[in-house]
Design a protein around this motif. Structure first.
Motif, PDB file in Angstrom:
ATOM      1  N   ASP A   1       0.848  -1.196   0.000  1.00 43.19           N
ATOM      2  CA  ASP A   1       0.000   0.000   0.000  1.00 43.19           C
ATOM      3  C   ASP A   1       0.882   1.243   0.000  1.00 43.19           C
ATOM      4  O   ASP A   1       1.761   1.384   0.863  1.00 43.19           O
ATOM      5  N   PRO A   2       0.691   2.166  -0.961  1.00 43.81           N
ATOM      6  CA  PRO A   2       1.495   3.397  -0.997  1.00 43.81           C
ATOM      7  C   PRO A   2       1.399   4.203   0.299  1.00 43.81           C
ATOM      8  O   PRO A   2       2.310   4.961   0.627  1.00 43.81           O
ATOM      9  N   GLN A   3       0.299   4.040   1.040  1.00 45.51           N
ATOM     10  CA  GLN A   3       0.140   4.754   2.299  1.00 45.51           C
ATOM     11  C   GLN A   3       0.577   3.925   3.502  1.00 45.51           C
ATOM     12  O   GLN A   3       0.418   4.356   4.645  1.00 45.51           O
ATOM     13  N   GLY A   4       1.131   2.774   3.262  1.00 47.51           N
ATOM     14  CA  GLY A   4       1.676   1.976   4.348  1.00 47.51           C
ATOM     15  C   GLY A   4       0.669   1.691   5.443  1.00 47.51           C
ATOM     16  O   GLY A   4      -0.449   1.238   5.192  1.00 47.51           O
ATOM     17  N   ASP A   5       1.074   1.957   6.691  1.00 48.37           N
ATOM     18  CA  ASP A   5       0.225   1.649   7.831  1.00 48.37           C
ATOM     19  C   ASP A   5      -1.046   2.484   7.842  1.00 48.37           C
ATOM     20  O   ASP A   5      -2.073   2.068   8.376  1.00 48.37           O
ATOM     21  N   PHE A   6      -0.991   3.680   7.235  1.00 50.95           N
ATOM     22  CA  PHE A   6      -2.180   4.527   7.177  1.00 50.95           C
ATOM     23  C   PHE A   6      -3.239   3.899   6.275  1.00 50.95           C
ATOM     24  O   PHE A   6      -4.431   3.936   6.575  1.00 50.95           O
ATOM     25  N   GLY A   7      -2.792   3.318   5.172  1.00 45.82           N
ATOM     26  CA  GLY A   7      -3.725   2.635   4.294  1.00 45.82           C
ATOM     27  C   GLY A   7      -4.343   1.436   4.980  1.00 45.82           C
ATOM     28  O   GLY A   7      -5.539   1.154   4.833  1.00 45.82           O
TER      29      GLY A   7
ATOM     30  N   THR B   1      -4.788   1.102   8.230  1.00 42.62           N
ATOM     31  CA  THR B   1      -5.734   1.605   9.228  1.00 42.62           C
ATOM     32  C   THR B   1      -7.050   2.010   8.574  1.00 42.62           C
ATOM     33  O   THR B   1      -8.130   1.772   9.118  1.00 42.62           O
ATOM     34  N   GLU B   2      -6.972   2.600   7.387  1.00 42.94           N
ATOM     35  CA  GLU B   2      -8.191   2.986   6.669  1.00 42.94           C
ATOM     36  C   GLU B   2      -9.003   1.746   6.292  1.00 42.94           C
ATOM     37  O   GLU B   2     -10.235   1.735   6.394  1.00 42.94           O
ATOM     38  N   ARG B   3      -8.327   0.677   5.860  1.00 40.85           N
ATOM     39  CA  ARG B   3      -9.046  -0.558   5.534  1.00 40.85           C
ATOM     40  C   ARG B   3      -9.673  -1.173   6.785  1.00 40.85           C
ATOM     41  O   ARG B   3     -10.766  -1.743   6.728  1.00 40.85           O
ATOM     42  N   GLN B   4      -8.965  -1.071   7.919  1.00 42.80           N
ATOM     43  CA  GLN B   4      -9.546  -1.558   9.170  1.00 42.80           C
ATOM     44  C   GLN B   4     -10.839  -0.821   9.481  1.00 42.80           C
ATOM     45  O   GLN B   4     -11.838  -1.417   9.886  1.00 42.80           O
ATOM     46  N   ARG B   5     -10.829   0.488   9.281  1.00 49.74           N
ATOM     47  CA  ARG B   5     -12.028   1.276   9.562  1.00 49.74           C
ATOM     48  C   ARG B   5     -13.163   0.896   8.615  1.00 49.74           C
ATOM     49  O   ARG B   5     -14.329   0.863   9.006  1.00 49.74           O
ATOM     50  N   LYS B   6     -12.835   0.614   7.366  1.00 50.08           N
ATOM     51  CA  LYS B   6     -13.866   0.201   6.414  1.00 50.08           C
ATOM     52  C   LYS B   6     -14.521  -1.101   6.861  1.00 50.08           C
ATOM     53  O   LYS B   6     -15.750  -1.252   6.796  1.00 50.08           O
ATOM     54  N   VAL B   7     -13.697  -2.062   7.300  1.00 51.04           N
ATOM     55  CA  VAL B   7     -14.234  -3.344   7.733  1.00 51.04           C
ATOM     56  C   VAL B   7     -15.090  -3.160   8.983  1.00 51.04           C
ATOM     57  O   VAL B   7     -16.179  -3.736   9.107  1.00 51.04           O
ATOM     58  N   ILE B   8     -14.621  -2.339   9.923  1.00 53.47           N
ATOM     59  CA  ILE B   8     -15.381  -2.104  11.145  1.00 53.47           C
ATOM     60  C   ILE B   8     -16.721  -1.447  10.828  1.00 53.47           C
ATOM     61  O   ILE B   8     -17.771  -1.827  11.359  1.00 53.47           O
ATOM     62  N   ASN B   9     -16.704  -0.448   9.937  1.00 47.57           N
ATOM     63  CA  ASN B   9     -17.957   0.196   9.541  1.00 47.57           C
ATOM     64  C   ASN B   9     -18.892  -0.805   8.865  1.00 47.57           C
ATOM     65  O   ASN B   9     -20.112  -0.759   9.052  1.00 47.57           O
ATOM     66  N   ALA B  10     -18.315  -1.716   8.073  1.00 47.31           N
ATOM     67  CA  ALA B  10     -19.130  -2.735   7.413  1.00 47.31           C
ATOM     68  C   ALA B  10     -19.746  -3.679   8.439  1.00 47.31           C
ATOM     69  O   ALA B  10     -20.893  -4.120   8.297  1.00 47.31           O
ATOM     70  N   ILE B  11     -18.982  -4.005   9.502  1.00 49.47           N
ATOM     71  CA  ILE B  11     -19.515  -4.847  10.571  1.00 49.47           C
ATOM     72  C   ILE B  11     -20.675  -4.135  11.262  1.00 49.47           C
ATOM     73  O   ILE B  11     -21.718  -4.738  11.548  1.00 49.47           O
ATOM     74  N   ILE B  12     -20.504  -2.848  11.525  1.00 50.08           N
ATOM     75  CA  ILE B  12     -21.565  -2.070  12.169  1.00 50.08           C
ATOM     76  C   ILE B  12     -22.815  -2.052  11.303  1.00 50.08           C
ATOM     77  O   ILE B  12     -23.930  -2.263  11.774  1.00 50.08           O
TER      78      ILE B  12
ATOM     79  N   THR C   1     -14.138  18.928  13.803  1.00 46.61           N
ATOM     80  CA  THR C   1     -13.525  17.711  13.277  1.00 46.61           C
ATOM     81  C   THR C   1     -13.599  17.669  11.765  1.00 46.61           C
ATOM     82  O   THR C   1     -14.669  17.814  11.188  1.00 46.61           O
ATOM     83  N   ASP C   2     -12.462  17.483  11.108  1.00 43.06           N
ATOM     84  CA  ASP C   2     -12.456  17.146   9.681  1.00 43.06           C
ATOM     85  C   ASP C   2     -12.654  15.646   9.615  1.00 43.06           C
ATOM     86  O   ASP C   2     -11.710  14.868   9.685  1.00 43.06           O
ATOM     87  N   THR C   3     -13.898  15.197   9.529  1.00 42.27           N
ATOM     88  CA  THR C   3     -14.209  13.782   9.698  1.00 42.27           C
ATOM     89  C   THR C   3     -13.666  12.929   8.569  1.00 42.27           C
ATOM     90  O   THR C   3     -13.436  13.385   7.461  1.00 42.27           O
ATOM     91  N   ALA C   4     -13.483  11.657   8.910  1.00 39.61           N
ATOM     92  CA  ALA C   4     -12.979  10.653   7.974  1.00 39.61           C
ATOM     93  C   ALA C   4     -11.657  11.085   7.375  1.00 39.61           C
ATOM     94  O   ALA C   4     -11.326  10.780   6.247  1.00 39.61           O
ATOM     95  N   SER C   5     -10.847  11.831   8.178  1.00 33.93           N
ATOM     96  CA  SER C   5      -9.587  12.362   7.671  1.00 33.93           C
ATOM     97  C   SER C   5      -8.496  11.323   7.780  1.00 33.93           C
ATOM     98  O   SER C   5      -8.441  10.542   8.714  1.00 33.93           O
ATOM     99  N   ILE C   6      -7.619  11.327   6.793  1.00 37.87           N
ATOM    100  CA  ILE C   6      -6.464  10.433   6.833  1.00 37.87           C
ATOM    101  C   ILE C   6      -5.321  11.109   6.102  1.00 37.87           C
ATOM    102  O   ILE C   6      -5.505  11.738   5.066  1.00 37.87           O
ATOM    103  N   THR C   7      -4.132  11.038   6.684  1.00 38.26           N
ATOM    104  CA  THR C   7      -3.000  11.727   6.097  1.00 38.26           C
ATOM    105  C   THR C   7      -2.592  11.109   4.769  1.00 38.26           C
ATOM    106  O   THR C   7      -2.803   9.932   4.530  1.00 38.26           O
ATOM    107  N   ASP C   8      -1.992  11.912   3.918  1.00 40.54           N
ATOM    108  CA  ASP C   8      -1.490  11.408   2.640  1.00 40.54           C
ATOM    109  C   ASP C   8      -0.069  10.879   2.770  1.00 40.54           C
ATOM    110  O   ASP C   8       0.514  10.384   1.811  1.00 40.54           O
ATOM    111  N   GLY C   9       0.495  10.993   3.979  1.00 39.35           N
ATOM    112  CA  GLY C   9       1.847  10.533   4.167  1.00 39.35           C
ATOM    113  C   GLY C   9       1.946   9.027   4.141  1.00 39.35           C
ATOM    114  O   GLY C   9       0.961   8.312   4.200  1.00 39.35           O
ATOM    115  N   LYS C  10       3.145   8.514   4.049  1.00 41.41           N
ATOM    116  CA  LYS C  10       3.373   7.071   3.991  1.00 41.41           C
ATOM    117  C   LYS C  10       4.095   6.629   5.260  1.00 41.41           C
ATOM    118  O   LYS C  10       5.146   7.145   5.621  1.00 41.41           O
ATOM    119  N   SER C  11       3.532   5.683   5.953  1.00 40.33           N
ATOM    120  CA  SER C  11       4.190   5.116   7.102  1.00 40.33           C
ATOM    121  C   SER C  11       5.238   4.114   6.644  1.00 40.33           C
ATOM    122  O   SER C  11       4.994   3.333   5.735  1.00 40.33           O
TER     123      SER C  11
END
Length: 333
Positions: A216-222, A224-235, A319-329
């Motif tokens: 993932d070009p965003q490394g750990d940030f990418g 984490t974003e996928r984790q949030r997608k799965v959690i939201n899907a579970i909800i 809050t800038d909601t659903a925000s995620i940095t463009d940096g790469k971990s």
């Protein structure tokens, strides 16, 4: 980072602050859409929670927590998704704080990147925040996150990430929109093609989906974003009538893979008093910069960002909601 490290104990009286408080995501799943069904399996759920899931920690004063719960004040809960390993004590693979604000009928999910540079409570050293779990388990993780964000945590929820697969299977799988196409190198099944677009995940596929980071070009940030997608899907799946009928299976899975300092009565009180906060769920990730210290990569959070998130959790910031940095971990651990 000028933060004073300290471990809290039951003997130290903490100030009662009228802050918005926090609840764990997987615990939120346990309640969404289940109010009308949970009482029909009251005995099974109570036994599972109190005998298999409930475990107190010294860093949380339960007497103060119960007072807040009785007064329907806002609550703080730390979610730890833990990757247990056979060769060590494991590390917290996912760290989130969810602000439950009953006065505003909303909740805010704050993700803390696992590479975040933090002073580890009780150790007096600065290193990656996910190492707190390896050094001192949930107790040290709770105290370290409290120090980092300058908040009180009222509850914790610890989920074994291996149990995530069983949980997703128990609710019949989830569907997410995949924005990054890649070929699996062994996280799920070597050679598996993750296509762009809407994809259906069973438990094993979900683990592969949330664990990949090196492609993932965003490394750990990418990741984490996928984790949030799965959690939201579970909800989302948890709100469906079909999932409600599977609650017994969900409870059994959580009982085998989840620990929390909540009692069943605590859960009932939150179920009855805090359900409106699920109407508006926002998400945010701590923003910082990659830093290299003695050859090791960290994610460094500036003081102004920590103050911003602190105010956000107090319900007094924007809050800038659903925000995620463009940096790469560049996480390697």
């Amino acid at each position: 980072m000028a933060q004073e490290t300290r471990m809290k104990t039951k003997k130290r009286k903490r100030k009662l602050r009228k802050w918005p408080k926090v609840i764990g995501l997987f615990f939120l799943l346990f309640f969404i859409g289940l109010a009308g069904y949970i009482y029909s399996i009251y005995g099974h759920a109570k036994e599972t929670v109190n005998e298999k899931m409930s475990k107190d920690v010294e860093s949380i004063d339960t007497s103060e927590v119960k007072e807040k719960l009785d007064n329907s004040d806002v609550l703080n809960i730390l979610l730890l998704g833990v990757d247990e390993r056979s060769d060590d004590g494991g590390r917290s693979d996912s760290i989130m704080v969810l602000s439950l604000n009953p006065k505003q009928d909303k909740s805010t999910i704050v993700s803390i990147p696992r590479d975040t540079l933090a002073k580890i409570a009780g150790k007096g050293i600065e290193t990656k925040i996910n190492h707190a779990y390896a050094y001192g388990g949930v107790d040290m993780s709770v105290a370290t996150v409290e120090n980092l964000l300058d908040i009180d945590l009222d509850y914790y929820v610890e989920l074994n990430m291996e149990g995530l697969a069983d949980l997703i299977d128990a609710i019949g799988g989830v569907t997410v929109y995949n924005e990054l196409e890649w070929v699996d190198e062994g996280f799920y099944k070597a050679g598996y093609h993750w296509k762009e677009g809407e994809i259906k995940l069973d438990g094993a596929k979900a683990l592969g989906y949330v664990r990949m980071r090196h492609l993932d070009p965003q490394g750990d940030f990418g990741r984490t974003e996928r984790q949030r997608k799965v959690i939201n899907a579970i909800i989302d799946k948890g709100k469906s009538t079909g999932t409600v009928t599977k609650l017994n299976d969900v409870i059994d899975v959580l009982g085998d893979n989840l620990q929390t300092n909540m009692s069943f009565n605590d859960m009932k009180s939150i179920l009855l008093g805090y359900m409106d906060v699920t109407k508006n769920i926002e998400s945010y990730m701590l923003q910082g910069e990659n830093a290299k210290i003695k050859g090791v990569y960290y994610y460094e959070i500036p003081d102004e960002e920590l103050e911003k998130v602190h105010d956000m959790l107090l319900g007094i910031g924007t809050t800038d909601t659903a925000s995620i940095t463009d940096g790469k971990s560049e996480d390697t651990e």
